[in-house]
Write an enzyme that holds these catalytic residues in place. Structure first.
Site, PDB file in Angstrom:
ATOM      1  N   ARG A 152      -9.445   0.981   9.016  1.00 41.20           N
ATOM      2  CA  ARG A 152      -9.108  -0.403   9.341  1.00 41.20           C
ATOM      3  C   ARG A 152     -10.232  -1.082  10.117  1.00 41.20           C
ATOM      4  NH1 ARG A 152      -3.131   0.609   9.294  1.00 41.20           N
ATOM      5  NH2 ARG A 152      -1.999  -1.351   9.516  1.00 41.20           N
ATOM      6  N   ARG A 181      12.034  -7.449   4.761  1.00 41.45           N
ATOM      7  CA  ARG A 181      12.250  -6.001   4.910  1.00 41.45           C
ATOM      8  C   ARG A 181      13.055  -5.722   6.191  1.00 41.45           C
ATOM      9  NH1 ARG A 181       6.750  -2.524   4.925  1.00 41.45           N
ATOM     10  NH2 ARG A 181       6.414  -3.141   7.065  1.00 41.45           N
ATOM     11  N   ARG A 237      -0.691  -8.657  13.767  1.00 42.65           N
ATOM     12  CA  ARG A 237      -1.130  -7.685  12.746  1.00 42.65           C
ATOM     13  C   ARG A 237      -2.017  -8.363  11.708  1.00 42.65           C
ATOM     14  NH1 ARG A 237       4.556  -5.551  11.024  1.00 42.65           N
ATOM     15  NH2 ARG A 237       3.523  -4.205   9.513  1.00 42.65           N
ATOM     16  N   ARG A 291      11.623  -1.575  11.913  1.00 40.35           N
ATOM     17  CA  ARG A 291      10.337  -1.283  12.564  1.00 40.35           C
ATOM     18  C   ARG A 291      10.100  -2.261  13.703  1.00 40.35           C
ATOM     19  NH1 ARG A 291       5.280  -0.123   8.541  1.00 40.35           N
ATOM     20  NH2 ARG A 291       4.224  -1.110  10.289  1.00 40.35           N
ATOM     21  N   LYS A 342       0.834  -1.215   0.000  1.00 39.26           N
ATOM     22  CA  LYS A 342       0.000   0.000   0.000  1.00 39.26           C
ATOM     23  C   LYS A 342       0.867   1.263   0.000  1.00 39.26           C
ATOM     24  CE  LYS A 342      -2.200  -0.991   3.896  1.00 39.26           C
ATOM     25  NZ  LYS A 342      -1.614  -2.288   4.307  1.00 39.26           N
TER      26      LYS A 342
HETATM   27  P1  AMP Z   1       0.951   0.630   9.279  1.00 38.74           P
HETATM   28  O1  AMP Z   1       2.152   1.482   9.069  1.00 38.74           O
HETATM   29  O2  AMP Z   1      -0.216   1.070   8.435  1.00 38.74           O
HETATM   30  O3  AMP Z   1       1.262  -0.836   9.117  1.00 38.74           O
HETATM   31  O4  AMP Z   1       0.486   0.839  10.797  1.00 38.74           O
HETATM   32  C1  AMP Z   1       1.343   0.504  11.869  1.00 38.74           C
HETATM   33  C2  AMP Z   1       0.534   0.370  13.158  1.00 38.74           C
HETATM   34  O5  AMP Z   1      -0.102   1.620  13.466  1.00 38.74           O
HETATM   35  C3  AMP Z   1      -0.617  -0.644  13.113  1.00 38.74           C
HETATM   36  O6  AMP Z   1      -0.191  -1.964  13.363  1.00 38.74           O
HETATM   37  C4  AMP Z   1      -1.517  -0.098  14.224  1.00 38.74           C
HETATM   38  O7  AMP Z   1      -0.977  -0.371  15.497  1.00 38.74           O
HETATM   39  C5  AMP Z   1      -1.406   1.400  14.010  1.00 38.74           C
HETATM   40  N1  AMP Z   1      -2.410   1.886  13.036  1.00 38.74           N
HETATM   41  C6  AMP Z   1      -2.162   2.468  11.829  1.00 38.74           C
HETATM   42  N2  AMP Z   1      -3.305   2.811  11.217  1.00 38.74           N
HETATM   43  C7  AMP Z   1      -4.316   2.430  12.041  1.00 38.74           C
HETATM   44  C8  AMP Z   1      -5.732   2.492  11.966  1.00 38.74           C
HETATM   45  N3  AMP Z   1      -6.356   3.013  10.887  1.00 38.74           N
HETATM   46  N4  AMP Z   1      -6.459   2.012  13.012  1.00 38.74           N
HETATM   47  C9  AMP Z   1      -5.850   1.507  14.101  1.00 38.74           C
HETATM   48  N5  AMP Z   1      -4.523   1.388  14.229  1.00 38.74           N
HETATM   49  C10 AMP Z   1      -3.742   1.853  13.216  1.00 38.74           C
END
Ligand code: AMP
Length: 191
Positions: A87, A126, A149, A138, A13
């Site tokens: 989400r 990664r 996740r 990360r 994404k």
């Molecule tokens: P990402 O970079 O999109 O993989 O997000 C990393 C982490 O941020 C996720 O595993 C969640 O802990 C939190 N997070 C990001 N976006 C959301 C969302 N829309 N709703 C809830 N938690 C989020």
């Protein structure tokens, strides 16, 4: 044009969002990036969500909806790419309300389809690449957090596929292709 990129962690994404920013002047709204920035700058909210993020769980709807609401007020461009948001169903409803209040709507929700084996390989790869290059890894790119996740995705996010399908907005691309192949598929949808 406003679009959502929907898919599990590691589906690509962020990579595709970046290309749309460069090539179409769209504005990427990634709640993951916003939350990581809040942590780096040590805000109260950033400190509050740190442990939840590292474990691979979702932070509360209230926090991420607040972040998106704020960005929709300050950012303006050639359309928004929602990356990693919504989400949950509550977030999807909230996004619909926020866009309607701004006199806008969604033009497409693009599902990036990838199977789990590939996701695990990509994400752990990664982390390994970053480690070899001496870069920061990360904290949630490890096998344990990744399992959580993925479960969070299937339990809370995958119902959005049915939601947007019935709204008539859902399109799918094969996320297993190369970055260029996926880009071409997305371009065909966006026109
Ligand atoms: P990402 O970079 O999109 O993989 O997000 C990393 C982490 O941020 C996720 O595993 C969640 O802990 C939190 N997070 C990001 N976006 C959301 C969302 N829309 N709703 C809830 N938690 C989020």
């Amino acid at each position: 044009m406003n679009i959502i990129l929907l898919g599990p962690p590691g589906a690509g994404k962020g990579t595709q969002a970046q290309l749309l920013v460069e090539e179409r002047g769209m504005v990427q709204l990634s709640t993951g990036d916003m939350l990581r920035a809040a942590r780096t700058s040590g805000t109260e909210m950033g400190n509050k969500v740190a442990a939840i993020m590292d474990a691979g769980e979702l932070v509360t709807d209230e926090i991420v909806i607040g972040l998106i609401e704020e960005q929709l007020q300050v950012k303006d461009g050639n359309g928004f790419i929602f990356d990693g948001f919504p989400r949950t169903l509550a977030q999807a409803d909230a996004l619909g309300d926020l866009l309607t209040a701004n006199g806008q709507g969604l033009n497409a929700v693009i599902e990036m389809k990838v199977n789990d084996d590939v996701l695990v390989e990509r994400i752990l790869g990664r982390a390994e690449d970053a480690r070899k290059a001496g870069e920061k890894v990360r904290a949630d790119d490890n096998e344990e957090s990744l399992k959580i996740r993925l479960m969070e995705y299937y339990k809370k996010t995958s119902p959005l596929l049915g939601y947007y399908y019935h709204a008539g907005d859902l399109k799918a691309v094969n996320g297993l292709g190369t970055i260029d192949e996926v880009k071409v598929e997305i371009a065909a949808i966006l026109g």
